[in-house]
Structures are given as structure tokens and as C-alpha cells.
Design an enzyme around this catalytic site. Structure first.
Site, short mmCIF file in Angstrom:
data_model
loop_
_atom_site.label_atom_id
_atom_site.label_comp_id
_atom_site.label_asym_id
_atom_site.label_seq_id
_atom_site.Cartn_x
_atom_site.Cartn_y
_atom_site.Cartn_z
CB THR A 217 -9.92 5.47 -1.13
OG1 THR A 217 -9.39 5.73 0.17
CG2 THR A 217 -9.33 4.20 -1.68
CE LYS B 89 -5.83 14.19 0.73
NZ LYS B 89 -6.10 13.06 -0.14
NE ARG B 90 -3.34 9.98 10.73
CZ ARG B 90 -3.14 9.02 11.62
NH1 ARG B 90 -4.08 8.11 11.86
NH2 ARG B 90 -2.03 8.98 12.33
CE LYS C 58 -13.92 6.62 0.67
NZ LYS C 58 -13.16 6.55 1.93
CE LYS D 192 -2.09 10.80 3.61
NZ LYS D 192 -2.77 10.08 2.52
CG HIS E 87 -2.05 -0.96 1.13
ND1 HIS E 87 -3.29 -0.66 0.61
CD2 HIS E 87 -2.10 -2.25 1.49
CE1 HIS E 87 -4.06 -1.73 0.68
NE2 HIS E 87 -3.36 -2.71 1.21
N1 CRA Z 1 -2.23 5.61 3.78
C1 CRA Z 1 -1.93 4.73 0.91
O1 CRA Z 1 -1.07 5.74 1.31
C2 CRA Z 1 -4.06 4.15 -0.25
C3 CRA Z 1 -4.42 3.31 0.97
C4 CRA Z 1 -5.26 2.11 0.60
C5 CRA Z 1 -2.30 3.82 2.07
C6 CRA Z 1 -3.15 5.29 0.18
O2 CRA Z 1 -2.75 6.01 -0.96
O3 CRA Z 1 -5.23 4.63 -0.84
O4 CRA Z 1 -3.23 2.83 1.63
N2 CRA Z 1 -1.08 3.16 2.49
O5 CRA Z 1 -4.65 1.34 -0.37
C7 CRA Z 1 -0.81 2.59 3.68
O6 CRA Z 1 -1.55 2.61 4.64
C8 CRA Z 1 0.73 1.28 4.92
O7 CRA Z 1 0.38 1.95 3.76
C9 CRA Z 1 -2.87 4.60 3.26
O8 CRA Z 1 -3.92 4.34 3.75
#
Ligand code: CRA
Length: 839
Positions: A681, A570-571, A685, A576, A375
Site C-alpha cells: 500500500t 517497509k517491514r 502512497k 521484500k 492478505h
Molecule cells: N504485510 C501484505 O503482505 C498487503 C497488506 C494489506 C500484508 C501486503 O502486501 O498490502 O497485508 N499481509 O493487505 C499480511 O499482513 C498477514 O498478512 C502485510 O501487511
């Protein structure tokens, strides 16, 4: 409720239901009142919204349990191949509204509650979010569960039942900084889970591992500490089907109440400590997104969870009475990032030590069972466990890892003789003091397939993360599944007005398009219909007002719903680039300040919203929040500009808050440094809800633009291949910000000047841009500001904007998580839909 008449609602309905004069009453009303009287032991006199929620939830739960039971029985009888989704995070949010939608019971409950004196919408918001996740990865898991049940796929989720989910975020009134409070989400009992006190496994830690020494590779692991894993089942209803899947969460418990041996030795304190440490394993979700610190408790969580899950799968498989060699024909296990990688080693342990399967055959079973999703390509997120820690905590698994590694490196050596550097790169063990275990390498070699979560990301996974493995195994082991989102929660539930408009416009039952999101393309032929445009705009307007009311209630500030709503939620993370956004806001502010009142009147009014949590130990991310909050305090008070620009940081971002924010956005920002956001994601949305997107050429933004057309997306910034050379330049031939972007230099100086807080508190944050600038803000700032100007221009033409909005929504079919889960089911797991048919 003082002097008001009791009970709320229709007196006769209550009285009949309570006296048992039932015949005329709807079942749902009877069931709610019954739960008020018996499960809650409350009288209607003083029943509040929370009580009504609890009674309604228990009544809906009764329905779910029936479907859940039948589904599980059906799966057991049919014995299809099953898939298991192992995720350390499931960010579920609220359940009642989703359960009502999926069961098709929303109208019924709405009417019954109303007769009893309660408004469904007030009741729904009583529910606390189940927030057992950090961000995208955990929410993705939740969307996949919804889609698997909807597609009638025999899939279970496995996770941990943390006592405390993601922390609650508060903003310090005095200085604007983030504060963290615990999230005791189970405080008011949880109606959506079924405790399975009969489903328990003993999980061992520490102790010693003794090899048989007969060349079989087998060993005996004994001693140490044993902890009990107890199952809690969460019911996952499918939409428009009775299939109800299962999410099994494990809770840790001391095996005995306390350690008898210590107790008998008179050491009471030690005895109690043992039981405390067992409970600690599932006590808290680690609040870090993208990082790990090699903490012993985290490794304990990972092993506890994977061992309990595998023991459970093994028990289910044994009930089939099939030879163990067929394990992979009945089970597929998806690893959600590297967090569950110990499952690979644990299955080897079970097969080799307990089932006495010869090593090579065991490894074949393992490598046909597991699938691995990566991810992120951020190096700080790649898990590595110190060898001494693993040796101490899981001595048998450490032996197995060394054995797996030795045999693997032998096969590499065969294909690439004498290439020692290659061996060092591919080894599961990284040299150093101490040595560490590369969990990503282990996940790759132990899995049948490896995938990334968007086209660009999957490409980077091959080219940057695992190039040696691609050479060794060939291309076909590496593939892509672009992420998806469930349109049930992320359109129908969060935006009922838009859902309604879509249903009438498409002239299709909503059940049809909510299960086949490509049907949205039918909206395209109405793009030029002025009536439809107006209705589309009216829905957006209504959602903006709903958000404005919320902001007024929570922050006490009015928001002009006529303004363009610009959202980044987002986080908080440097990659980001919330920093780029806030610096852009300051640029807009100073530009407005420099204008004459007449000039200002021509500017598009804008309200900027931020929300998101920072990891408690992430200093720069927390400083960014502090800057946003303090800039907001200045801007929102400035009489020159406050009619044209307002700024909000909404505390405690959550799934529920997202459901309020996303439908209200005109434009949202997805502005990561190119090549860093694996997918994203929330971008999907926002677009599904008719919001446009300003972003970099990164993650799923690219595929969204492919679908909706580049003229409907506001792209800016350098591309992925530019990033490394720019970073090199920053390190070896730095160009001062003043030269690269005078506009940005001016903004940085404005912050330094102290108008948002004196004492140089923001200097460490500003210095990340002035020096090194790892996330290339200086290189992207000017094109970012240009993109925002284009957004303003486009927004000024209201009709054109509405058309863009409609076109965007209409082309989001690809991003349904139903498509994504079918990809996994067909291309990876080889499982089939197994519809519940009742006998
Ligand atoms: N932070 C990615 O950074 C992705 C999600 C789900 C992340 C996002 O870009 O949409 O996963 N990666 O695939 C992550 O958690 C450990 O890596 C995320 O949620």
C-alpha cells in the site's frame, strides 16, 4: 521559560479567557484555556508544547464526542444493516491533525493556538503515534475506518487495546544492530478514547464441555477461568461529514481483583497470579509480521477479542427484537486475515448452545454473516493451531470444529466420492504430531465470500492456496478487492503544499477531489504547462528539504536536497528484498570508486533511505539492518564518493515518519520476489505524492502501472510463473553466482572482504543468496541494476521526470480507500450509507 514574558502569546487573550471575560473570544480559545485550567490543572506560566497539545486535543475531543454520540444514536434509531471489521491490528498514527482536518477546524485551531503563543505544527508533533499494528495489514484497517466514516457507512472496527504497541526500534551505536524497547503509548493518557467501564463481558477459558448427547449437537461449557473484557471506544471522524464511527478496543481485566478461593486457602501468591494472567491477555501486540508461533497467549488474545466482539454484536442485535434467523440480515462481519477466525466457531457456539438454534440453520446464519480477506500467500503466515492447545484452552470450540469438519467433509465426499486425498487436503485438521487446525480452511468454509487484496494476489489465492475450495464452491465465492489508502492522511495531511497546488490547479474545492480522487485526472491537461511544472517541482523540493532537516536533526548528517531521493520503507523481510537494494547500493558505490573524478561528475547524485523494523526473532532480517547501517557508515565518510552517494537508515519507522518520508521521495522501491507481496500500500502512497516507482511485476504495482502507463513505472525482474522453476533449478541444478551474475558475485565478495565489518558477520546473510537463493536475487540482480540505470537516465531529464511525476499522481484515483470500502459495502456486506441527520 525563565525570564521570558508570561504567558506565551497574547497576554490579554489569556487573561480574558482565564478571568471569564469571554464574550469577545472565539469558542476554541475559550475551550483550550478552559482545558488548561481544569482538565490539566495547569497555569499558563509554564505551559509547554506538550501541555498545549493536551489541551487542544481535549478541546477537539469535545467536538468529536458530540458528533460520535449523535451518529451512534442515529444508527440505533435507523437500525440499518451494520458491518464490523475485525482486525487484530489498527495502525492509526497520530489523531489530532486528522481530527482537525475532518472536522474542518484546522484554521480555527491554528489561529487560536497562535494567539496563545503556540505554533500548530509544533503542537501536532507532541502526539505519540497509536501504533497497534505491524505494517500494511494494520494500516489498511486504519484507512478503511477513515473511509467508512467519510462514506457514512454504519461500520465499527473491533480490536484489542494493547498496553504496548509495536516496539520502539533503536540502533546500537556500537555495532549497528537493531535493539527493541517497549512502547508504553498510554503513558500520557489518551484523549481519543472513551473508557466504557459499563460495557463489559465475561470471557471463559479452559474448563470442560459436556455434550447433551441428544443428537442436537449442543453442549454445556463450564468451569475454567473467566476474564473480563472492558470496552474502550475510539472516535473515528469522517471527512466533510458529521458521521463519526466507532473503533471498539477491548482490554482484559481479572474478573475479581483476585481469585478468592486461593486467597481463602492462604495461597496469596497464586491468587495474585490469576489476576496478572488476566491482564496479560491485552498487554502486548505480537511484533511479528507474517508469522505466528502457536503461542498460547496469542490464541487467548484471538478468542478473547472475538468472543467479546460477538457478545457485543449479539446484545445490539437483541435490542432490535428481531428473530435470530435474521441475524445475517443485520450484521456483516469482515475477517481481516485468519486472526479472527475463531469468531466463526464462537457464533456457532452462541447460536447452538445458547440460542438453541438447530445446527443447520445456525450454520446457514454463520455462512451468511462472515467474509474473509486473505492478505498473504506465504505459507509461514497461514495460521495453524495445535489440537491439544485448542482442546485445553477452548474445549467446546474444539468439539464444534470437529463437528463442522465432519459435516463439511461429508459434503465434499458427496461431490467427489472416494477422493481421499482431496478430503485430506480440504480437512480443517492437518494430520501430524500433534494434529493442527487449519484456520485458513475454516475461514473459507465459514464465510460467504473470500477475497485477496490485488488482482494478481486474488488469482494466486484461487490457484495456489485454495484450488480445491474453488472446485467445490465454484468461482463466484472468490473475488478481489484491491487495497486502497485514504487521500486525507496520505496527501492532504502529509503534503499540504501539494494539496494546495492541486486545489488551485483543478480549480475545485479540496473537499471535492479529496472525496472523489478520480478528479485528479484533471491535472493531466496541465502537464505541459511550464509554470505548473515548476510549481510541482518546487513542492517536491520543499518536502525534500523538510526531510533533510529532520535527518540532520536526528542523525546529525546533512543530506543534499539536490540529490535524487530513493526510498525503501517497509517491514524488513527476505521476500521484500531489502537485501537486493543494499547490494545494489554497494554496487553503485564500487562503481563510483572505480571512476575518475571527471567521470563521477556525470553521475546522478543519489541519497538512499531505508527504514523499517525487523521482528525481534528474525535473525536474517536483523542482519540486513546491520549491514545497511554499517555500509552507510563507510559510504557517508568516503571523500571520493560522498558527494554522489549517501545512505541513511532512519530508525523507528512509524506512520508519522512515513508522513515525512513519502512526500520527499523521487523514486521508491517495491522489489519483492514476484508473487510474494500480496498488494503493498505504500506503493500507492508514494505515487499519489508524485514519486515514481521501481519495482517487480507484483501485487498492486501491476495495477498502478495499468493506471499510470508502463512508461511511467520502472519494472524489472522475473515474473511470477518463472519463480517456482527457478527455485527448482537452484535446488537441483545450481549455477554459481559468478556465472549467473558476475556483478552480484563481486558485490558479495566486497561484503565478505570485511570493509563493512570483519569477522564474517554477514556470511549467514550472504549465504542466503549464494545457496538456495529462495528469493531469486541472483536471477534478478542484473535486471535490477539496469532498471536503476534507466531511473538515472530518466531523472537526468528534469522536465520529462516532472511530467512523469504529475502523470503518476493524476492517475491514482483507483487507489483511494473510499473506492475499496464501497466495493466491500456493495459487493460483500450489502450495507448502505446512513447519513447523520439531526432531529
Ligand atoms: N504485510 C501484505 O503482505 C498487503 C497488506 C494489506 C500484508 C501486503 O502486501 O498490502 O497485508 N499481509 O493487505 C499480511 O499482513 C498477514 O498478512 C502485510 O501487511
Amino acid at each position: 521559560r525563565g525570564k521570558e514574558k508570561w504567558p506565551r502569546g497574547d497576554e490579554k487573550t489569556w487573561k480574558d479567557a482565564m478571568r471569564g471575560v469571554h464574550s469577545e473570544l472565539p469558542e476554541v480559545t475559550k475551550s483550550i484555556v478552559n482545558h488548561v485550567q481544569t482538565s490539566l490543572a495547569r497555569a499558563p506560566y509554564n505551559l509547554d508544547d506538550l501541555g498545549a497539545y493536551q489541551a487542544a486535543a481535549l478541546s477537539v475531543r469535545d467536538n468529536l464526542i458530540v458528533n460520535w454520540n449523535s451518529t451512534q444514536l442515529h444508527y440505533t434509531r435507523k437500525a440499518p444493516k451494520r458491518a464490523y471489521y475485525l482486525s487484530l491490528e489498527f495502525l492509526m498514527g497520530r489523531t489530532l491533525s486528522n481530527a482537525l482536518l475532518n472536522l474542518g477546524l484546522q484554521p480555527t485551531y491554528s489561529t487560536s493556538l497562535s494567539n496563545l503563543g503556540f505554533a500548530l505544527e509544533d503542537v501536532l508533533v507532541q502526539e505519540r503515534d497509536a501504533a497497534l499494528g505491524n505494517g500494511g495489514l494494520g494500516r489498511l484497517a486504519a484507512c478503511y475506518l477513515d473511509s467508512s466514516a467519510t462514506q457514512e457507512l454504519p461500520l465499527w472496527g473491533y480490536g484489542l487495546r494493547y498496553k504496548y504497541g509495536i516496539f520502539q526500534q533503536l540502533i546500537n551505536e556500537h555495532d549497528g544492530s537493531q535493539l527493541e524497547a517497549p512502547d508504553p503509548w498510554l503513558e500520557h493518557q489518551n484523549p481519543w478514547e472513551l473508557p466504557r467501564l459499563d460495557v463489559t463481558y465475561e470471557i471463559r477459558f479452559y474448563g470442560s464441555a459436556d455434550r447433551w448427547g441428544d443428537g442436537s449437537g449442543r453442549a454445556v461449557w463450564s468451569g475454567g477461568q473467566e476474564v473480563l473484557a472492558v470496552a474502550y471506544d475510539v472516535m473515528i471522524p469522517g471527512y466533510g461529514t458529521k458521521n463519526t464511527n466507532n473503533l471498539r478496543l477491548w482490554e482484559s481485566k481479572p474478573k475479581r481483583g483476585f481469585d478468592l478461593q486461593s486467597f481463602n486457602a492462604g495461597d496469596y501468591e497464586r491468587a495474585v497470579e490469576t489476576s496478572n494472567s488476566a491482564a496479560a491477555i491485552t498487554s502486548v501486540l505480537y511484533p511479528n509480521d507474517h508469522t505466528v508461533f502457536g503461542k498460547e497467549l496469542r490464541l487467548k488474545q484471538q478468542y478473547f477479542w472475538t468472543a467479546a466482539s460477538l457478545a457485543d454484536m449479539m446484545r445490539r442485535f437483541k435490542n432490535l427484537e428481531k428473530p435470530i434467523s435474521e441475524f445475517a440480515e443485520y450484521n456483516a462481519i469482515q475477517l481481516n486475515d485468519t486472526h479472527p477466525t475463531m469468531a466463526i466457531v464462537e457464533l456457532m457456539r452462541i447460536l447452538v448452545d445458547e440460542e438453541e438454534v438447530p445446527w443447520d440453520q445456525a450454520w446457514t446464519i454463520v455462512t451468511n454473516t462472515f467474509f474473509f480477506t486473505n492478505h498473504t500467500v506465504l505459507p509461514e503466515a497461514l495460521e495453524k493451531w495445535p489440537v491439544p492447545l485448542m482442546t485445553h484452552l477452548l474445549p467446546r470450540h474444539m468439539q464444534l470444529i470437529f463437528d463442522i469438519n465432519m459435516l463439511f467433509l461429508q459434503s465434499v465426499e458427496k461431490q467427489f466420492p472416494g477422493d481421499r486425498e482431496r478430503l485430506a487436503r480440504m480437512s480443517l485438521i492437518e494430520e501430524g504430531f500433534p494434529q493442527s487446525i487449519r484456520m485458513a480452511n475454516l475461514a473459507v468454509i465459514g464465510s460467504k465470500k473470500v477475497n485477496g487484496v490485488a488482482e494478481l494476489h486474488s488469482d494466486l489465492v484461487k490457484r495456489n492456496l485454495f484450488p480445491d475450495f474453488v472446485e467445490f464452491y465454484g468461482q463466484s465465492k472468490f473475488a478481489n478487492v484491491t487495497n486502497g489508502i485514504t487521500p486525507r492522511r496520505w496527501l492532504d495531511q502529509c503534503n499540504p503544499a501539494l494539496s494546495e497546488l492541486i486545489t488551485t490547479t483543478l480549480n475545485l474545492p479540496r473537499e471535492v477531489w479529496l472525496k472523489d480522487l478520480f478528479k485528479l485526472e484533471g491535472l493531466l491537461k496541465h502537464v505541459d504547462d511550464a509554470k505548473f511544472q515548476q510549481r510541482w517541482a518546487a513542492v517536491k523540493r520543499q518536502n525534500k528539504e523538510r526531510l533533510s532537516n529532520f535527518v540532520e536533526k536526528t542523525l546529525g548528517i546533512t543530506v543534499d536536497a539536490d540529490a535524487m531521493f530513493d526510498v525503501q520503507v517497509k517491514r524488513l523481510h527476505e521476500y521484500k528484498r531489502q537485501t537486493l537494494n543494499i547490494l545494489g547500493v554497494i554496487h553503485r558505490y564500487t562503481t563510483l570508486k572505480s571512476m575518475t573524478p571527471a567521470e563521477r561528475k556525470k553521475v546522478v547524485k543519489k541519497a538512499v533511505f531505508f527504514a523499517g523494523k525487523a521482528a525481534p526473532g528474525y535473525y536474517i532480517a536483523k542482519l540486513t539492518i546491520r549491514l545497511i547501517v554499517n555500509v552507510a557508515r563507510v559510504i557517508n565518510e568516503d571523500p571520493d564518493t560522498k558527494d554522489y552517494l549517501t545512505l541513511f537508515f532512519l530508525p523507528d519507522y512509524s506512520v508519522s515518519l512515513a508522513e515525512l518520508l513519502i512526500p520527499a521521495s523521487d523514486i521508491s522501491q517495491h522489489i519483492s520476489t514476484a508473487g510474494t507481496e500480496a498488494s503493498g500500500t505504500s506503493n500507492m502512497k508514494f505515487c499519489l505524492n508524485g514519486g515514481l516507482l521501481v519495482g517487480t511485476v507484483d501485487g498492486a504495482n501491476i495495477e498502478i502501472a495499468e493506471e499510470v502507463g508502463e512508461d511511467n513505472v520502472f519494472f524489472f525482474g522475473h515474473l511470477t510463473p518463472d519463480v517456482e522453476p527457478l527455485r527448482y533449478q537452484h535446488t537441483y541444478h545450481p549455477i554459481p553466482v559468478e556465472e549467473k551474475s558476475p556483478a552480484l558475485a563481486a558485490v558479495l565478495n566486497t561484503v565478505s572482504s570485511g570493509i563493512f565489518g570483519a569477522d564474517g558477520i554477514y556470511e549467514p546473510l550472504l549465504n542466503t543468496v549464494r545457496q538456495g537463493d529462495f528469493y531469486i536475487l541472483t536471477d534478478d540482480f542484473d535486471s535490477y541494476i539496469k532498471a536503476l540505470e534507466m531511473v538515472d537516465e530518466a531523472y537526468a531529464d528534469r522536465t520529462e521526470w516532472i511530467k512523469k511525476s504529475i502523470r503518476t499522481s493524476a492517475k491514482m484515483g483507483k487507489f483511494s480507500s473510499d473506492r475499496a470500502i464501497q466495493d466491500y459495502a456493495q459487493e460483500y456486506w450489502n450495507i448502505e450509507s446512513t447519513k447523520l441527520v439531526e432531529e
